[in-house]
Scaffold this active site. Sequence first.
Site, PDB file in Angstrom:
ATOM      1  N   ARG A 116       0.823  -1.214   0.000  1.00 19.56           N
ATOM      2  CA  ARG A 116       0.000   0.000   0.000  1.00 19.56           C
ATOM      3  C   ARG A 116       0.861   1.269   0.000  1.00 19.56           C
ATOM      4  NH1 ARG A 116      -2.823  -3.713   3.077  1.00 19.56           N
ATOM      5  NH2 ARG A 116      -5.045  -3.934   2.577  1.00 19.56           N
ATOM      6  N   ARG A 124      11.768  -0.583   7.804  1.00 16.95           N
ATOM      7  CA  ARG A 124      12.282  -0.977   9.112  1.00 16.95           C
ATOM      8  C   ARG A 124      13.788  -0.802   9.098  1.00 16.95           C
ATOM      9  NH1 ARG A 124       7.848  -0.407  10.660  1.00 16.95           N
ATOM     10  NH2 ARG A 124       6.544  -1.840  11.885  1.00 16.95           N
ATOM     11  N   GLU A 140      16.781   1.456  17.734  1.00 19.75           N
ATOM     12  CA  GLU A 140      15.930   2.577  18.120  1.00 19.75           C
ATOM     13  C   GLU A 140      15.621   2.497  19.610  1.00 19.75           C
ATOM     14  OE1 GLU A 140      12.447   2.355  15.646  1.00 19.75           O
ATOM     15  OE2 GLU A 140      13.562   2.717  13.790  1.00 19.75           O
ATOM     16  N   HIS A 194      11.041   7.473  13.692  1.00 19.08           N
ATOM     17  CA  HIS A 194      10.029   6.459  13.377  1.00 19.08           C
ATOM     18  C   HIS A 194       8.630   7.074  13.492  1.00 19.08           C
ATOM     19  CE1 HIS A 194       9.537   1.813  13.313  1.00 19.08           C
ATOM     20  NE2 HIS A 194       8.549   2.397  12.655  1.00 19.08           N
ATOM     21  N   ALA A 217       6.848   8.467  10.708  1.00 18.64           N
ATOM     22  CA  ALA A 217       6.232   8.697   9.398  1.00 18.64           C
ATOM     23  C   ALA A 217       4.719   8.551   9.426  1.00 18.64           C
ATOM     24  CB  ALA A 217       6.829   7.750   8.357  1.00 18.64           C
TER      25      ALA A 217
END
Length: 326
Positions: free
Chosen positions: A152, A234, A263, A282, A284
């Site tokens: 997607r 990722r 992270e 992270h 977005a």
Amino acid sequence: MAFKVVLGRRLPEAGMAVFAARPELDLVVLDNPPPAEWHAAIADAHGTLCWLEKMDRPALAAAKQLRVVSRIGVGYDTVDVPACTERGVAVMVANGSNDLSVAEHAMMLLLAVARRAVDIHNHVAGGGWWPPGGLRMVDLAGKRALVVGYGRIGTRVAQYLKAFRMDVAVMDPGFSPHRIAADGFRPARDLHAALGEADVVTLHCPLSPATHHLMNAAAFAAMKPGAILVNTARGPVVEQAALVQALQSGHLMGAGLDVLEVEPATPGNPLLTLPNVVISPHSAASTEEGMNRMARISAQNILDVLDGRADPSMMVNPEILQSSRR
């Protein structure tokens, strides 16, 4: 029957409203719990909603009554899917909730690197004006892009890149070359060959054993000199040490990263000091609209499973539905 549902963290109000409509639920909201607290809380839970909490075999062993694990967003690398499937526990994701937000963010990172937005801003904010070394910026129009992963998010990014008048190639073994070509993009079959042609490489594949360190030293060596890398997938899809070397050597123009191999970022991470890197935490998918969509769908997924009407399109392991009907 009253169900117990444990949240690893409080959801945005759109998600909490879904649960509020079911006052019979025993709802427990934690705050980024350590493993021991998480395991204790889910010991008698029927459903969990995870942020960064792991649903691995030790967690599943603690959660004897568990029926459903719902992830905020669409990634599920913190969930042991085979172990859940063995137990008949549904693993749910919020498909369709964040693709627009992440795709826009990928374009933001790409433009920020191509136009050196952050380091030029810092130069001006520090009292300078025209950088002494000049403005090494590039247009996107007329350049070649490689989209790795055509789900997607990757589909949207490919469309956005095409709108910028880029020549777009797509690589995803899950889609036939005919489908990719029918959508107006060039199918790529060999990663290293495609990397050698691309001015922009943007990653949108899930993390799996096959994609772990997909972008390693050999991949960076294959990339076109002066290319830009964007990663909103990722962190471990990219081997960080190899990326740092490619950036420090000047082989790459720059990188836009929403994810890192470790992270949160550690203070000694060399990516934090490179002027040709733009990093976001992270985040977005974390627009107001995106977070509300993720929260609403993630909460509804839990209720749907507990009510016996799970949506297969939201399930990572829909095969458990077939097992339950036998």
